[in-house]
Design a protein around this motif. Sequence first.
Motif, PDB file in Angstrom:
ATOM      1  N   PRO A 171       0.954  -1.184  -0.025  1.00  0.00           N
ATOM      2  CA  PRO A 171      -0.121  -0.024  -0.201  1.00  0.00           C
ATOM      3  C   PRO A 171       0.943   1.298   0.104  1.00  0.00           C
ATOM      4  O   PRO A 171       0.229   2.465  -0.709  1.00  0.00           O
ATOM      5  CB  PRO A 171      -0.967  -0.046   1.366  1.00  0.00           C
ATOM      6  CG  PRO A 171       0.134  -1.072   2.201  1.00  0.00           C
ATOM      7  CD  PRO A 171       0.514  -2.074   1.198  1.00  0.00           C
ATOM      8  N   ALA A 172       2.168   1.326   0.581  1.00  0.00           N
ATOM      9  CA  ALA A 172       2.848   2.438   0.475  1.00  0.00           C
ATOM     10  C   ALA A 172       3.573   2.811  -0.857  1.00  0.00           C
ATOM     11  O   ALA A 172       3.519   4.058  -1.321  1.00  0.00           O
ATOM     12  CB  ALA A 172       3.933   2.185   1.317  1.00  0.00           C
ATOM     13  N   MET A 173       3.638   1.651  -1.849  1.00  0.00           N
ATOM     14  CA  MET A 173       3.845   1.790  -2.838  1.00  0.00           C
ATOM     15  C   MET A 173       2.816   2.394  -3.736  1.00  0.00           C
ATOM     16  O   MET A 173       2.986   3.482  -4.476  1.00  0.00           O
ATOM     17  CB  MET A 173       4.271   0.506  -3.898  1.00  0.00           C
ATOM     18  CG  MET A 173       5.606   0.048  -3.138  1.00  0.00           C
ATOM     19  SD  MET A 173       5.954  -1.618  -3.696  1.00  0.00           S
ATOM     20  CE  MET A 173       6.595  -1.373  -5.465  1.00  0.00           C
ATOM     21  N   LEU A 174       1.699   2.069  -3.451  1.00  0.00           N
ATOM     22  CA  LEU A 174       0.329   2.757  -4.198  1.00  0.00           C
ATOM     23  C   LEU A 174       0.502   4.435  -3.767  1.00  0.00           C
ATOM     24  O   LEU A 174       0.164   5.218  -4.593  1.00  0.00           O
ATOM     25  CB  LEU A 174      -0.792   1.932  -3.803  1.00  0.00           C
ATOM     26  CG  LEU A 174      -2.170   2.690  -4.091  1.00  0.00           C
ATOM     27  CD1 LEU A 174      -2.277   2.660  -5.739  1.00  0.00           C
ATOM     28  CD2 LEU A 174      -3.342   1.717  -3.584  1.00  0.00           C
ATOM     29  N   GLY A 175       0.588   4.493  -2.330  1.00  0.00           N
ATOM     30  CA  GLY A 175       0.320   6.087  -1.823  1.00  0.00           C
ATOM     31  C   GLY A 175       1.696   6.832  -2.626  1.00  0.00           C
ATOM     32  O   GLY A 175       1.392   7.952  -2.878  1.00  0.00           O
ATOM     33  N   SER A 176       2.675   6.184  -2.637  1.00  0.00           N
ATOM     34  CA  SER A 176       3.755   6.775  -3.579  1.00  0.00           C
ATOM     35  C   SER A 176       3.618   7.341  -4.847  1.00  0.00           C
ATOM     36  O   SER A 176       3.828   8.074  -5.441  1.00  0.00           O
ATOM     37  CB  SER A 176       5.255   5.999  -3.431  1.00  0.00           C
ATOM     38  OG  SER A 176       6.037   6.555  -4.235  1.00  0.00           O
ATOM     39  N   LEU A 177       2.894   6.259  -5.474  1.00  0.00           N
ATOM     40  CA  LEU A 177       2.540   6.345  -6.847  1.00  0.00           C
ATOM     41  C   LEU A 177       1.430   7.652  -7.087  1.00  0.00           C
ATOM     42  O   LEU A 177       1.315   8.092  -7.985  1.00  0.00           O
ATOM     43  CB  LEU A 177       1.957   5.224  -7.353  1.00  0.00           C
ATOM     44  CG  LEU A 177       1.637   5.190  -9.005  1.00  0.00           C
ATOM     45  CD1 LEU A 177       2.973   4.938  -9.713  1.00  0.00           C
ATOM     46  CD2 LEU A 177       0.854   3.622  -9.389  1.00  0.00           C
TER      47      LEU A 177
ATOM     48  N   LEU B 288      -0.789   3.386   2.938  1.00  0.00           N
ATOM     49  CA  LEU B 288      -1.118   4.363   1.998  1.00  0.00           C
ATOM     50  C   LEU B 288      -0.961   5.404   2.488  1.00  0.00           C
ATOM     51  O   LEU B 288      -0.387   6.382   1.816  1.00  0.00           O
ATOM     52  CB  LEU B 288      -2.668   4.133   1.856  1.00  0.00           C
ATOM     53  CG  LEU B 288      -3.174   4.804   0.734  1.00  0.00           C
ATOM     54  CD1 LEU B 288      -2.687   4.473  -0.668  1.00  0.00           C
ATOM     55  CD2 LEU B 288      -4.861   4.622   0.861  1.00  0.00           C
ATOM     56  N   ALA B 289      -1.118   5.735   3.807  1.00  0.00           N
ATOM     57  CA  ALA B 289      -0.748   7.253   4.231  1.00  0.00           C
ATOM     58  C   ALA B 289       0.779   7.461   4.358  1.00  0.00           C
ATOM     59  O   ALA B 289       1.304   8.786   3.944  1.00  0.00           O
ATOM     60  CB  ALA B 289      -1.099   7.356   5.798  1.00  0.00           C
ATOM     61  N   VAL B 290       1.571   6.435   4.505  1.00  0.00           N
ATOM     62  CA  VAL B 290       2.938   6.621   4.521  1.00  0.00           C
ATOM     63  C   VAL B 290       3.449   6.871   3.216  1.00  0.00           C
ATOM     64  O   VAL B 290       4.296   7.924   2.840  1.00  0.00           O
ATOM     65  CB  VAL B 290       3.853   5.470   5.185  1.00  0.00           C
ATOM     66  CG1 VAL B 290       5.130   5.605   4.998  1.00  0.00           C
ATOM     67  CG2 VAL B 290       3.635   5.345   6.631  1.00  0.00           C
ATOM     68  N   GLY B 291       3.010   6.332   2.274  1.00  0.00           N
ATOM     69  CA  GLY B 291       3.459   6.227   0.848  1.00  0.00           C
ATOM     70  C   GLY B 291       3.041   7.662   0.438  1.00  0.00           C
ATOM     71  O   GLY B 291       3.902   8.328  -0.340  1.00  0.00           O
ATOM     72  N   LEU B 292       1.789   8.103   0.370  1.00  0.00           N
ATOM     73  CA  LEU B 292       1.144   9.550   0.099  1.00  0.00           C
ATOM     74  C   LEU B 292       1.819  10.434   0.703  1.00  0.00           C
ATOM     75  O   LEU B 292       2.472  11.402  -0.144  1.00  0.00           O
ATOM     76  CB  LEU B 292      -0.245   9.651   0.310  1.00  0.00           C
ATOM     77  CG  LEU B 292      -1.033  10.850  -0.055  1.00  0.00           C
ATOM     78  CD1 LEU B 292      -1.061  10.884  -1.724  1.00  0.00           C
ATOM     79  CD2 LEU B 292      -2.384  10.810   0.338  1.00  0.00           C
ATOM     80  N   THR B 293       2.393  10.411   2.157  1.00  0.00           N
ATOM     81  CA  THR B 293       3.052  11.579   2.754  1.00  0.00           C
ATOM     82  C   THR B 293       4.692  11.394   2.261  1.00  0.00           C
ATOM     83  O   THR B 293       4.970  12.664   1.863  1.00  0.00           O
ATOM     84  CB  THR B 293       2.893  11.453   4.033  1.00  0.00           C
ATOM     85  OG1 THR B 293       1.443  11.374   4.581  1.00  0.00           O
ATOM     86  CG2 THR B 293       3.821  12.586   4.959  1.00  0.00           C
ATOM     87  N   GLY B 294       5.075  10.165   2.308  1.00  0.00           N
ATOM     88  CA  GLY B 294       6.424  10.197   1.683  1.00  0.00           C
ATOM     89  C   GLY B 294       6.684  10.613   0.389  1.00  0.00           C
ATOM     90  O   GLY B 294       7.799  11.319   0.126  1.00  0.00           O
ATOM     91  N   GLY B 295       5.788  10.037  -0.432  1.00  0.00           N
ATOM     92  CA  GLY B 295       5.912  10.719  -1.807  1.00  0.00           C
ATOM     93  C   GLY B 295       5.878  12.107  -2.248  1.00  0.00           C
ATOM     94  O   GLY B 295       6.853  12.593  -2.868  1.00  0.00           O
TER      95      GLY B 295
END
Length: 354
Positions: free
Chosen positions: A112-118, A178-185
Amino acid sequence: MSRRSLSKMWPFGLWLLVFYCIWLGLVVWGDEWESIRAHWGIALAMALGSYVAGSTPMGGGTVGFPVLVLLFDMPGSLGRNFGLAVQSIGMVSAGVYILAARRPIDWGLLKPAMLGSLIGMPLGATVIAPYVPDLWVKLTFAVVWCSFGIMHLIKLRELVETEGVSDLWRDWDRWIGLAVGLTGGIVASLTGVGIDMLIYATLVLLYRADLKIAIPTSVVIMAFTSVVGIGWNVFLSRLNPSFYYMDPEVYANWLAAAPVVALGAPFGALIVNLISRTPTLLAVSMLCILQFVWTIVQEGVTGMALAASIAAVLAVNGLFHLLYQCGNDRPILEDLHLEVPTAEVPMEWADAED
């Protein structure tokens, strides 16, 4: 390493063969030998940076960014794009090695982090990064990694002694990742790094994960985000060259550093499993704090900007402390009226190498 173990490494060998053939083709076709010689300094710096990238939860841009923007006095946007470009080789190389060697990875949080990063990386690069002043890009980088260094100095002994991983928050993998990926992205769209630190901090503080799990997971998410980031930034620079400007020096520096990081990052991933992590993490943590001081002094940051930077460091460390407490206290879950997992949820890890 046994013959059977070596036989599993063929994807890594194939990756190196393909990369060096393409790199050599670019150099010969473009007659770039003089450019490479002119940029030997960044190649030398990235020899250290790539080792740090593979052996710690910090991308190669952690070294490349301050070298370019603080030592060579380049703009923050160049440091960001170079970090993403060089990590698209170094971190990918380390990631291929990690996957081929079957190091344990927390796929439950990573996917889910990869999805958030995308989502977060292109969003940040398109609508946020162009409007952030260069000084604030530098300060964002300085604050993020200073906070990370302080957290490590405080929790280092506990982090290196942790084994396994807690299942306390396992039911929330999808939303946390998802939250980590979105914020980190979004953070990475500004500085070129950051998402690796966020997923690592989440794993070691909230999930109480072993560093043998947390570091490989952070390497893979940074590799993925770097490829997405540099690809999207190149696309934007072709779409609107004046607004989404990409300095030609990004390519020149990348060409000089890429063949170094392609081997340096996986070398770091190999060495970290053979020696104690404590000296490396201690040294890098001190460098993270020193680069904050360096940025403040070199950029002449005073007044409200200085106060805001220090407050941001304290705020990020406050968030780290909250993550630690949430990972430590079951009552916090009950206070938040969240369901507390009672049964173990199997982890989707790659098999660890014997």
